[in-house]
Scaffold this active site. Structure first.
Site, PDB file in Angstrom:
ATOM      1  N   ARG A 273       0.869  -1.184   0.000  1.00 28.80           N
ATOM      2  CA  ARG A 273       0.000   0.000   0.000  1.00 28.80           C
ATOM      3  C   ARG A 273       0.904   1.231   0.000  1.00 28.80           C
ATOM      4  NH1 ARG A 273      -2.616   1.011   5.430  1.00 28.80           N
ATOM      5  NH2 ARG A 273      -1.089   2.684   5.457  1.00 28.80           N
ATOM      6  N   HIS A 277      -3.788   4.541   4.545  1.00 31.61           N
ATOM      7  CA  HIS A 277      -4.983   3.685   4.611  1.00 31.61           C
ATOM      8  C   HIS A 277      -6.159   4.416   3.977  1.00 31.61           C
ATOM      9  CE1 HIS A 277      -8.329   1.343   6.069  1.00 31.61           C
ATOM     10  NE2 HIS A 277      -8.765   2.371   6.764  1.00 31.61           N
ATOM     11  N   TYR A 286       3.846   5.554  11.620  1.00 31.01           N
ATOM     12  CA  TYR A 286       4.173   4.130  11.788  1.00 31.01           C
ATOM     13  C   TYR A 286       5.003   3.522  10.661  1.00 31.01           C
ATOM     14  CZ  TYR A 286       0.043   3.764   8.728  1.00 31.01           C
ATOM     15  OH  TYR A 286      -0.840   3.905   7.706  1.00 31.01           O
TER      16      TYR A 286
END
Lengths: 379, 334
Positions: A273, A277, A286
């Site tokens: 990805r 998100h 993160y």
């Protein structure tokens, strides 16, 4: 919908022993765009013509452009939220282009490439995110259910659909798309149990994009995700999800198994990805930037572009044609998205039930009276 | 007309549905060879084959979720959830998918599922086998919730539930499975969403459903000894609730007692009391009363008589709305 890519006759392909799998993903194109040899999978894509290859390239370019446009529209306040598919184009286009029109697809909410291939209008994909509807299209016009937001729920729907196909004596296949996070959900595991016990013609297509919002895939599993399925009695294929040819080959193998009574196959498309998100997410909290750079070098579009270049297919004319297609799609999409109108208030009561429900009918009458009271300003 | 038990009547309704529509399927745990733990589907697998009467894996969410997929393919699945307390693993598929798909897709997808759920207590069983979870589902838009109390309704209502294009949760009063009654297989049924006045009366409206309708009728009979005339309503449908029938009755009697086995807090009795107060305020002679399960987890079998409303607790509430001595006032004579 373009046709011609979905069929691959059994007589011309090599048998793939799906019961033996290595952790190393199936790959037909290296990140440098070099076509590697695969005794098992080569024959599953050897029918692709130059036009087919250019078509796959154009699909991925258009979908990436659309995805970027949607992100931009979110930043401009035209969409409330958007889940980018950036980086997952090969997994989605390669798998969806292998399908027949009569196959049926059940996805999560990041499968914009799959929806595009199925024939969903781009602006319809954004209805949910603009807040004008709870789903974007009629599933039966494109044989694709509208996305399930509850993670993993759709895998059971796909399995049930496949059980229906069996009862109809048809040779259609149901495909469940989901991510690495979903594999921890009970529903996904139950779906594999039902699929195995009833030998249902369903494909579990997992895009392992390495992240479930902020949680790396290691939180979901300590082994390759593809390892799970054999425990249920379902063979699995681990494929390079950024290699559109390998994905299509794997999908064709799984489809052939399903159509000929072989039952379910699990495909883990290993990808990344490359975006957040959703547009509300902040990956800087993160994400490992080194890992991201490594994956940037394996980009699915760049990889196919290099391969096409080596084949001499990316002529100035071809590039211009693809560029015109993406510009046109983007322009049409922006206009159509912004033109999506707010629904009328009283439509909130529509289709809650298929048949009249006295309790709801009464509330509807009362709310209509309230609206006309406050809007009319009369007493 | 045939005499049959309530469980046999459901089985007869299922058989008829399977005969009438080859897209009707039964799914559930142990429903095939065994005929279900209550034998409701006895013999149906042999009659219609394993493709239509499906012994599923032991996974409630899986049962409901795959039934949804079958609905996409035009099938009309009737899922048996083996016991009330086993339905929770399927809760997400029921409330987030089954209930919402029709609205979500603006009518494109219909989900004509029927979920059969044996419910209620007083059978001396262990935990998770005696619950009354109907309020969760009645609260959820998109679901219909019904429950029969007689063999005739059990037969007619399962057929109507299966024929409905909406998802229907069909709660089966398991302690009444063995109650016998006349069943006319060709009877023209009362619509699925209508309540039935099962005993006429003039002083108090006693509203019950499912397993407690029989108890309410017993209470009404007992009350005649004291000269109290009770009208008993069998709701039959819990979503929607036939408030018009309730309204007419309470306007006539001026008093209402609502009974259910489910816990009181957040239960359907509160909703009914609120609507009755709203619509019948000027006819009411007393505040609406509820007789329900207690706000506790379903107790061990040796204590369940304290949980499940019985005739005496119903009559105590009748005394309250009648302004007679009752458990709250104490005995004035002592």
């Amino acid at each position: 919908m373009r046709t011609g890519l979905s069929e691959k006759t059994q007589s011309t392909v090599s048998a793939v022993d799906v019961s033996s799998r290595t952790d190393e993903p199936v790959q037909l194109l290296t990140p440098e765009g070099v076509r590697t040899e695969s005794v098992e999978y080569d024959s599953w894509v050897e029918d692709l013509s130059d036009d087919d290859l250019l078509g796959l390239y154009q699909d991925m370019v258009v979908v990436r452009r659309f995805d970027n446009e949607a992100t931009a529209l979110q930043r401009q306040g035209q969409l409330g939220l958007w889940p980018p598919s950036l980086g997952q184009e090969a997994a989605q286009i390669g798998s969806a282009r292998a399908l027949r029109k009569e196959d049926f697809v059940f996805t999560s909410y990041r499968e914009h490439g799959v929806a595009y291939v199925r024939g969903v209008r781009l602006e319809d994909m954004t209805r949910v995110w603009r807040g004008t509807a709870n789903s974007g299209w009629d599933p039966f016009t494109v044989n694709m259910a509208t996305p399930a937001v509850i993670i993993g729920a759709q895998t059971l729907h796909a399995t049930g659909y496949a059980m229906g196909v069996q009862r109809d004596g048809a040779d259609s296949v149901a495909v469940a798309y989901f991510g690495d996070g979903a594999t921890s959900q009970g529903d996904v595991n139950e779906a594999m149990i039902f699929a195995a016990s009833f030998k249902a013609p369903v494909i579990f297509f997992c895009q392992n994009n390495q992240w479930a919002i902020s949680e790396p895939v290691g939180v979901q599993t300590v082994r390759p995700i593809a390892d799970r399925a054999p425990g249920f009695g379902i063979p699995s294929i681990r494929v390079d999800g950024n290699d559109v040819l390998a994905v299509m080959a794997a999908m064709r193998v799984a489809l052939e198994r399903a159509r000929t009574g072989g039952g379910a196959t699990f495909i883990e498309a290993v990808t990344y990805r490359m975006g957040p998100h959703t547009t509300s997410d902040d990956p800087s909290r993160y994400e490992d930037l080194t890992e991201r750079e490594e994956w940037a070098a394996k980009d699915p579009i760049q990889r196919l572009e290099r391969y096409l270049d080596q084949l001499g297919l990316l002529t100035d004319e071809a590039r211009a044609s693809v560029k015109a297609a993406e510009d046109d799609a983007a322009k049409r999409f922006r206009a159509a998205c912004i033109a999506l109108e707010d629904p009328e208030p009283m439509t909130i009561f529509d289709n809650v039930y298929a048949e009249p429900h006295s309790g709801l009918e009464r509330q509807k009458r009362e709310y209509a009276a309230y609206l006309s009271y406050v809007e009319g300003g009369t007493r | 007309m045939t005499q049959m038990t309530l469980s046999k009547a459901i089985g007869a309704g299922l058989r008829r549905a399977l005969q009438d529509d080859d897209h009707v399927l039964l799914m559930g745990e142990d429903i095939g060879e065994l005929g279900g733990v209550f034998r409701v589907t006895d013999g149906l697998k042999h009659e219609f084959g394993p493709e239509r009467v499906i012994d599923t894996p032991l996974a409630e969410s899986g049962i409901v979720g795959t039934a949804i997929g079958l609905a996409f393919r035009g099938y009309r699945a009737v899922c048996e959830i083996q016991f009330d307390g086993f339905i929770y693993p399927a809760f997400d598929q029921i409330v987030a998918q089954v209930a919402k798909l029709h609205a979500r897709t603006r009518g494109a997808v219909t989900v004509p599922l029927t979920l059969r759920v044996p419910y209620g207590g007083a059978i001396g069983s262990v935990e998770h086998h005696s619950e009354s979870p109907e309020a969760y589902f009645a609260h959820t838009a998109g679901l219909r919730v019904v429950t029969p109390s007689t063999p005739q309704d059990a037969y007619s209502m399962i057929r109507m539930a299966i024929a409905s294009n909406d998802p229907v949760i069909y709660f089966e009063p398991k302690r009444r499975y063995w109650s016998k009654g006349e069943v006319d297989l060709e009877a023209v049924p009362l619509p699925l969403d209508k309540a039935r006045i099962v005993r006429e009366g003039t002083d108090v409206t006693l509203i019950a459903y499912g397993p407690l309708v029989a108890t309410a009728l017993d209470a009404a009979e007992a009350a005649t000894d004291e000269g109290i005339s009770i009208e008993v309503i069998d709701l039959r449908s819990l979503s929607p609730i036939d408030f018009d029938t309730i309204e007419d009755s309470v306007n006539k009697t001026g008093r209402v007692v609502i009974v259910h086995e489910a816990a009181q807090f957040g239960g359907l009795g509160g909703e009914i009391a609120a609507v009755v107060t709203d619509r019948c305020f000027y006819s009411l002679e007393a505040p609406p009363q509820r007789v329900t399960g207690l706000n506790v987890p379903y107790p061990p079998a040796k204590l369940e008589d304290h949980f499940v409303p019985d005739l005496d607790r119903m009559l105590d509430a009748v005394d309250r709305v009648m302004g007679r001595e009752n458990s709250l006032t104490g005995w004035s004579a002592r």
